[in-house]
Design a protein around this motif. Structure first.
Motif, PDB file in Angstrom:
ATOM      1  N   ASP A 296       7.666 -13.926   8.227  1.00 32.50           N
ATOM      2  CA  ASP A 296       8.126 -15.006   7.355  1.00 32.50           C
ATOM      3  C   ASP A 296       8.357 -14.527   5.925  1.00 32.50           C
ATOM      4  N   ASN A 297       7.504 -13.642   5.448  1.00 36.76           N
ATOM      5  CA  ASN A 297       7.649 -13.137   4.079  1.00 36.76           C
ATOM      6  C   ASN A 297       7.355 -11.640   4.042  1.00 36.76           C
ATOM      7  N   LEU A 298       8.059 -10.962   3.184  1.00 32.20           N
ATOM      8  CA  LEU A 298       7.919  -9.518   3.041  1.00 32.20           C
ATOM      9  C   LEU A 298       7.470  -9.200   1.622  1.00 32.20           C
ATOM     10  N   SER A 299       6.791  -8.069   1.483  1.00 32.25           N
ATOM     11  CA  SER A 299       6.258  -7.700   0.176  1.00 32.25           C
ATOM     12  C   SER A 299       6.339  -6.192  -0.011  1.00 32.25           C
ATOM     13  N   LEU A 300       6.605  -5.779  -1.244  1.00 28.98           N
ATOM     14  CA  LEU A 300       6.608  -4.357  -1.613  1.00 28.98           C
ATOM     15  C   LEU A 300       5.283  -3.943  -2.243  1.00 28.98           C
ATOM     16  N   ARG A 301       4.244  -4.752  -2.044  1.00 27.18           N
ATOM     17  CA  ARG A 301       2.955  -4.510  -2.689  1.00 27.18           C
ATOM     18  C   ARG A 301       2.367  -3.159  -2.301  1.00 27.18           C
ATOM     19  N   HIS A 302       2.543  -2.774  -1.047  1.00 25.83           N
ATOM     20  CA  HIS A 302       1.947  -1.515  -0.589  1.00 25.83           C
ATOM     21  C   HIS A 302       2.661  -0.307  -1.189  1.00 25.83           C
ATOM     22  N   TYR A 303       3.957  -0.388  -1.371  1.00 22.90           N
ATOM     23  CA  TYR A 303       4.692   0.715  -1.997  1.00 22.90           C
ATOM     24  C   TYR A 303       4.289   0.854  -3.470  1.00 22.90           C
ATOM     25  N   ILE A 304       4.135  -0.278  -4.147  1.00 22.41           N
ATOM     26  CA  ILE A 304       3.699  -0.243  -5.551  1.00 22.41           C
ATOM     27  C   ILE A 304       2.283   0.314  -5.646  1.00 22.41           C
TER      28      ILE A 304
END
Length: 278
Positions: free
Chosen positions: A51-59
Motif C-alpha cells: 500500500d505504501n513505499l518508503s525510502l527510509r532504509h536507503y536513507i
C-alpha cells in the motif's frame, strides 16, 4: 499431426519454459526490491503489491551506518583486482600459448587441477601466509589473494583464445624488429579485446560478491567490505534489520547490472570465442 501444428506445439513449449524460467528468476529480485521499500523491519510482512513505499532504509544506510565506507572499500578492492588480475591472466595465457619451455605442459595441468578445488580449502594457508607478510586486515593482502586465484581459470580461457589467433601478424612484426613486449601490447592485446573485457568484468565481480575470503582477511570495521558489513546486519540475536539488508543488497547489484548492460556484446563474444577456439 500436421507440420504446422508440430511447430506450434514446439514454440509453445519453448516460450512456456522461457516464461516460467523468467518468473523464477525475476520474482526473488522483485521481492527484494519491494522488501527494501517496505516501511517495517521484517520481510515477512512484505506484500507483492504494498500500500505504501518508503525510502527510509536507503536513507538509514547512508546516514546511520558505514555503508558508504563499505561500498568504497569494495569498489577499491574490485577495481585494483580487475586491473592486476587481468594483466596476470593475459601475460600467463600469452606465455603458455606462444612459448615452448620446460614444464609448460605440467604447468597447464597444474592450473587445470587447481580449478577443481574451491578457494575456501586454502583458507588456513592463506591466513598464515598473510599473517607472516603482515597483510592481515589489509586491502592489498586481499587483492593479492584474489589476483592469484584468478589465474587458473582465466589463463586457460584466454590461452584458448590466443591459440585460435593467426601467428602471421606476430611473424611480420618480428621481421620488422618488434620484440615480445611490443607484440604483446601492440598486437595481441588490441586483438583480444572481447576476451579481455570478459576477464576484466569477471575479476571485478568476484571480489564484489565475495564473503568468505573478505571475512577471513579483514578484521576492523574500517576495512569491511559490503558482503561482510551487510551480513552482520542480519546475524546475531539483536540484528534483525532484514529490510535494511534488502536495501543494501539492491544497491550492491546496481554496478554489476550496469556493467552487463553496457558490456553485453563484448562479454558474450569473449566467452564464446574463449570457449570455442584452441
Amino acid at each position: 499431426m500436421s507440420k504446422k501444428l508440430k511447430n506450434f506445439i514446439r514454440m509453445f513449449v519453448i516460450y512456456g519454459v522461457l516464461v516460467v524460467t523468467s518468473i523464477m528468476i525475476l520474482y526473488p529480485v522483485y521481492f527484494v526490491i519491494i522488501g527494501s521499500l517496505n516501511p517495517g523491519n521484517t520481510l515477512y510482512a512484505t506484500s507483492l503489491l504494498p500500500d505504501n513505499l518508503s525510502l527510509r532504509h536507503y536513507i538509514y544506510l547512508f546516514t546511520e551506518t558505514d555503508y558508504l565506507r563499505w561500498y568504497m572499500n569494495t569498489l577499491k578492492i574490485s577495481f585494483w583486482n580487475m586491473l592486476i588480475s587481468t594483466f596476470l591472466v593475459l601475460t600467463a595465457a600469452y606465455a603458455f600459448s606462444r612459448f615452448r619451455f620446460p614444464g609448460r605442459r605440467a604447468g597447464l595441468m597444474a592450473i587445470l587441477v587447481l580449478q577443481m578445488f574451491p578457494s575456501f580449502m586454502a583458507m588456513i594457508a592463506i591466513y598464515i601466509l598473510l599473517l607472516q607478510m603482515n597483510l592481515l586486515d589489509n586491502h592489498w593482502g586481499l587483492i593479492l589473494v584474489y589476483a592469484g586465484g584468478s589465474i587458473p581459470f582465466g589463463a586457460w580461457l584466454v590461452k584458448g583464445y590466443f591459440d585460435g589467433m593467426s601467428k602471421s601478424l606476430e611473424e611480420a612484426a618480428k621481421i620488422d624488429g618488434a620484440g615480445h613486449l611490443t607484440i604483446f601490447f601492440r598486437i595481441m592485446m588490441p586483438l583480444s579485446l572481447p576476451i579481455m573485457v570478459f576477464i576484466a568484468v569477471m575479476n571485478f565481480i568476484g571480489p564484489w560478491m565475495d564473503f568468505i575470503l573478505a571475512r577471513l582477511v579483514l578484521r576492523s570495521d574500517a576495512n569491511k567490505t559490503l558482503a561482510v558489513g551487510l551480513f552482520e546486519m542480519v546475524t546475531g540475536l539483536g540484528n534483525t534489520e532484514f529490510t535494511t539488508f534488502a536495501a543494501g543488497a539492491v544497491l550492491v547489484a546496481v554496478p554489476i547490472t550496469i556493467l552487463f548492460m553496457v558490456l553485453q556484446k563484448p562479454l558474450t563474444e569473449g566467452l564464446r570465442a574463449g570457449a570455442n577456439k584452441g
